[in-house]
Scaffold this motif. Structure first.
Motif, PDB file in Angstrom:
ATOM      1  N   MET A 153     -31.224 -11.121   1.051  1.00 54.22           N
ATOM      2  CA  MET A 153     -32.402 -11.781   1.615  1.00 54.22           C
ATOM      3  C   MET A 153     -33.296 -12.330   0.516  1.00 54.22           C
ATOM      4  O   MET A 153     -33.784 -13.466   0.601  1.00 54.22           O
ATOM      5  CB  MET A 153     -33.194 -10.808   2.490  1.00 54.22           C
ATOM      6  N   LEU A 154     -33.508 -11.532  -0.517  1.00 54.15           N
ATOM      7  CA  LEU A 154     -34.342 -11.962  -1.641  1.00 54.15           C
ATOM      8  C   LEU A 154     -33.721 -13.177  -2.329  1.00 54.15           C
ATOM      9  O   LEU A 154     -34.390 -14.198  -2.532  1.00 54.15           O
ATOM     10  CB  LEU A 154     -34.528 -10.811  -2.640  1.00 54.15           C
ATOM     11  N   ILE A 155     -32.452 -13.077  -2.685  1.00 52.17           N
ATOM     12  CA  ILE A 155     -31.774 -14.160  -3.404  1.00 52.17           C
ATOM     13  C   ILE A 155     -31.802 -15.449  -2.578  1.00 52.17           C
ATOM     14  O   ILE A 155     -32.117 -16.526  -3.084  1.00 52.17           O
ATOM     15  CB  ILE A 155     -30.317 -13.753  -3.737  1.00 52.17           C
ATOM     16  N   HIS A 156     -31.498 -15.331  -1.304  1.00 54.02           N
ATOM     17  CA  HIS A 156     -31.440 -16.487  -0.415  1.00 54.02           C
ATOM     18  C   HIS A 156     -32.822 -17.117  -0.220  1.00 54.02           C
ATOM     19  O   HIS A 156     -32.969 -18.347  -0.257  1.00 54.02           O
ATOM     20  CB  HIS A 156     -30.830 -16.040   0.922  1.00 54.02           C
ATOM     21  N   THR A 157     -33.837 -16.285  -0.054  1.00 56.18           N
ATOM     22  CA  THR A 157     -35.201 -16.783   0.144  1.00 56.18           C
ATOM     23  C   THR A 157     -35.688 -17.501  -1.117  1.00 56.18           C
ATOM     24  O   THR A 157     -36.277 -18.585  -1.032  1.00 56.18           O
ATOM     25  CB  THR A 157     -36.137 -15.618   0.528  1.00 56.18           C
ATOM     26  N   GLN A 158     -35.421 -16.933  -2.278  1.00 55.97           N
ATOM     27  CA  GLN A 158     -35.822 -17.585  -3.523  1.00 55.97           C
ATOM     28  C   GLN A 158     -35.040 -18.880  -3.749  1.00 55.97           C
ATOM     29  O   GLN A 158     -35.589 -19.852  -4.259  1.00 55.97           O
ATOM     30  CB  GLN A 158     -35.628 -16.631  -4.709  1.00 55.97           C
ATOM     31  N   HIS A 159     -33.786 -18.889  -3.367  1.00 57.07           N
ATOM     32  CA  HIS A 159     -32.947 -20.086  -3.496  1.00 57.07           C
ATOM     33  C   HIS A 159     -33.579 -21.266  -2.742  1.00 57.07           C
ATOM     34  O   HIS A 159     -33.659 -22.379  -3.260  1.00 57.07           O
ATOM     35  CB  HIS A 159     -31.542 -19.782  -2.956  1.00 57.07           C
ATOM     36  N   HIS A 160     -34.053 -20.992  -1.539  1.00 59.38           N
ATOM     37  CA  HIS A 160     -34.646 -22.074  -0.743  1.00 59.38           C
ATOM     38  C   HIS A 160     -36.062 -22.428  -1.191  1.00 59.38           C
ATOM     39  O   HIS A 160     -36.545 -23.509  -0.865  1.00 59.38           O
ATOM     40  CB  HIS A 160     -34.564 -21.756   0.750  1.00 59.38           C
ATOM     41  N   GLN A 161     -36.716 -21.554  -1.940  1.00 56.08           N
ATOM     42  CA  GLN A 161     -37.997 -21.936  -2.560  1.00 56.08           C
ATOM     43  C   GLN A 161     -37.769 -23.129  -3.471  1.00 56.08           C
ATOM     44  O   GLN A 161     -38.580 -24.053  -3.518  1.00 56.08           O
ATOM     45  CB  GLN A 161     -38.545 -20.779  -3.413  1.00 56.08           C
ATOM     46  N   LYS A 162     -36.651 -23.103  -4.181  1.00 56.23           N
ATOM     47  CA  LYS A 162     -36.322 -24.217  -5.082  1.00 56.23           C
ATOM     48  C   LYS A 162     -36.096 -25.497  -4.279  1.00 56.23           C
ATOM     49  O   LYS A 162     -36.461 -26.584  -4.718  1.00 56.23           O
ATOM     50  CB  LYS A 162     -35.084 -23.875  -5.913  1.00 56.23           C
ATOM     51  N   GLN A 163     -35.508 -25.363  -3.090  1.00 56.79           N
ATOM     52  CA  GLN A 163     -35.297 -26.527  -2.231  1.00 56.79           C
ATOM     53  C   GLN A 163     -36.634 -27.123  -1.802  1.00 56.79           C
ATOM     54  O   GLN A 163     -36.800 -28.340  -1.804  1.00 56.79           O
ATOM     55  CB  GLN A 163     -34.460 -26.135  -1.008  1.00 56.79           C
ATOM     56  N   ILE A 164     -37.599 -26.265  -1.478  1.00 58.41           N
ATOM     57  CA  ILE A 164     -38.953 -26.745  -1.137  1.00 58.41           C
ATOM     58  C   ILE A 164     -39.505 -27.546  -2.321  1.00 58.41           C
ATOM     59  O   ILE A 164     -40.089 -28.619  -2.139  1.00 58.41           O
ATOM     60  CB  ILE A 164     -39.889 -25.554  -0.794  1.00 58.41           C
ATOM     61  N   GLY A 165     -39.307 -27.035  -3.526  1.00 53.91           N
ATOM     62  CA  GLY A 165     -39.769 -27.733  -4.732  1.00 53.91           C
ATOM     63  C   GLY A 165     -39.118 -29.093  -4.903  1.00 53.91           C
ATOM     64  O   GLY A 165     -39.782 -30.065  -5.270  1.00 53.91           O
ATOM     65  N   ARG A 166     -37.808 -29.162  -4.627  1.00 51.40           N
ATOM     66  CA  ARG A 166     -37.107 -30.453  -4.741  1.00 51.40           C
ATOM     67  C   ARG A 166     -37.629 -31.458  -3.719  1.00 51.40           C
ATOM     68  O   ARG A 166     -37.806 -32.635  -4.026  1.00 51.40           O
ATOM     69  CB  ARG A 166     -35.587 -30.262  -4.580  1.00 51.40           C
ATOM     70  N   ILE A 167     -37.888 -30.988  -2.510  1.00 51.86           N
ATOM     71  CA  ILE A 167     -38.425 -31.882  -1.477  1.00 51.86           C
ATOM     72  C   ILE A 167     -39.799 -32.382  -1.909  1.00 51.86           C
ATOM     73  O   ILE A 167     -40.094 -33.577  -1.830  1.00 51.86           O
ATOM     74  CB  ILE A 167     -38.500 -31.183  -0.106  1.00 51.86           C
ATOM     75  N   LEU A 168     -40.636 -31.471  -2.376  1.00 58.19           N
ATOM     76  CA  LEU A 168     -41.983 -31.828  -2.821  1.00 58.19           C
ATOM     77  C   LEU A 168     -41.922 -32.865  -3.940  1.00 58.19           C
ATOM     78  O   LEU A 168     -42.664 -33.853  -3.927  1.00 58.19           O
ATOM     79  CB  LEU A 168     -42.739 -30.565  -3.280  1.00 58.19           C
ATOM     80  N   LYS A 169     -41.021 -32.644  -4.884  1.00 58.82           N
ATOM     81  CA  LYS A 169     -40.870 -33.559  -6.017  1.00 58.82           C
ATOM     82  C   LYS A 169     -40.442 -34.954  -5.536  1.00 58.82           C
ATOM     83  O   LYS A 169     -40.836 -35.959  -6.126  1.00 58.82           O
ATOM     84  CB  LYS A 169     -39.833 -32.994  -6.993  1.00 58.82           C
ATOM     85  N   SER A 170     -39.653 -35.022  -4.473  1.00 59.57           N
ATOM     86  CA  SER A 170     -39.176 -36.319  -3.980  1.00 59.57           C
ATOM     87  C   SER A 170     -40.298 -37.163  -3.417  1.00 59.57           C
ATOM     88  O   SER A 170     -40.170 -38.378  -3.300  1.00 59.57           O
ATOM     89  CB  SER A 170     -38.076 -36.108  -2.918  1.00 59.57           C
ATOM     90  N   TYR A 171     -41.420 -36.546  -3.051  1.00 58.91           N
ATOM     91  CA  TYR A 171     -42.557 -37.285  -2.515  1.00 58.91           C
ATOM     92  C   TYR A 171     -43.475 -37.812  -3.617  1.00 58.91           C
ATOM     93  O   TYR A 171     -44.369 -38.602  -3.356  1.00 58.91           O
ATOM     94  CB  TYR A 171     -43.380 -36.411  -1.552  1.00 58.91           C
ATOM     95  N   SER A 172     -43.253 -37.380  -4.864  1.00 61.39           N
ATOM     96  CA  SER A 172     -44.138 -37.856  -5.938  1.00 61.39           C
ATOM     97  C   SER A 172     -43.638 -39.102  -6.607  1.00 61.39           C
ATOM     98  O   SER A 172     -42.565 -39.480  -6.606  1.00 61.39           O
ATOM     99  CB  SER A 172     -44.347 -36.832  -7.028  1.00 61.39           C
TER     100      SER A 172
END
Length: 172
Positions: A153-172
């Motif tokens: 659960m920890l590994i998977h949740t942190q993995h998708h935190q990075k995905q949130i970051g990639r999405i955020l970066k795509s808007y800049s």
């Protein structure tokens, strides 16, 4: 890594999701990014849903309704659990997980995160006392005991935190 440490880090990672919700408006939350893939909303739906499914797996191990397995996971799975990261590259979600992903509102995400935190807190003391021979099958990682499910659960949740970051970066 200890069960206490995994639980604390998981709660901290979920706090990231709670805090991020406060920074994004409803429209941006549900909009598919220009880079393709999931919207924030779908990432939240996935991570919350997968974590609730993992909590059910933990409960089956704790209630001894899972299978008794003496063998440890294979070396690749043990390495993932030890290092705390998935191998590089994109991993396609299993069909049953992919089918459960939907767009949810910020309010739904917030409410579900609160429930998830409570569930983790309630399971935590029991995981420390769990029998490691009771294991429930993960679609890709094989049979995991309660503590390994928490680690996943920890590994998977942190993995998708990075995905949130990639999405955020795509808007800049």
């Amino acid at each position: 890594m200890s069960i206490n440490s995994n639980k604390e880090k998981l709660i901290k990672s979920l706090r990231f999701y709670e805090e991020f919700l406060k920074t994004v408006n409803e429209e941006a939350f549900s909009t598919t990014p220009s880079i393709g893939g999931w919207s924030y909303s779908e990432v939240y739906s996935h991570i919350i849903g997968a974590n609730f499914m993992s909590a059910i797996a933990i409960e089956k191990c704790l209630n001894k309704t899972a299978e008794i397995k003496m063998r440890k996971p294979n070396w690749k799975v043990r390495l993932i659990l030890f290092i705390g990261k998935f191998p590089p590259g994109k991993i396609k979600a299993p069909a049953q997980v992919e089918a459960a992903v939907k767009k949810i509102t910020k309010e739904e995400a917030s409410n579900q995160l609160i429930k998830l935190n409570k569930k983790i807190e309630s399971l935590h003391p029991e995981i420390k006392k769990s029998d490691t021979h009771y294991k429930f099958k993960h679609p890709r990682l094989g049979y995991l005991d309660a503590a390994s499910w928490l680690r996943f659960m920890l590994i998977h949740t942190q993995h998708h935190q990075k995905q949130i970051g990639r999405i955020l970066k795509s808007y800049s």
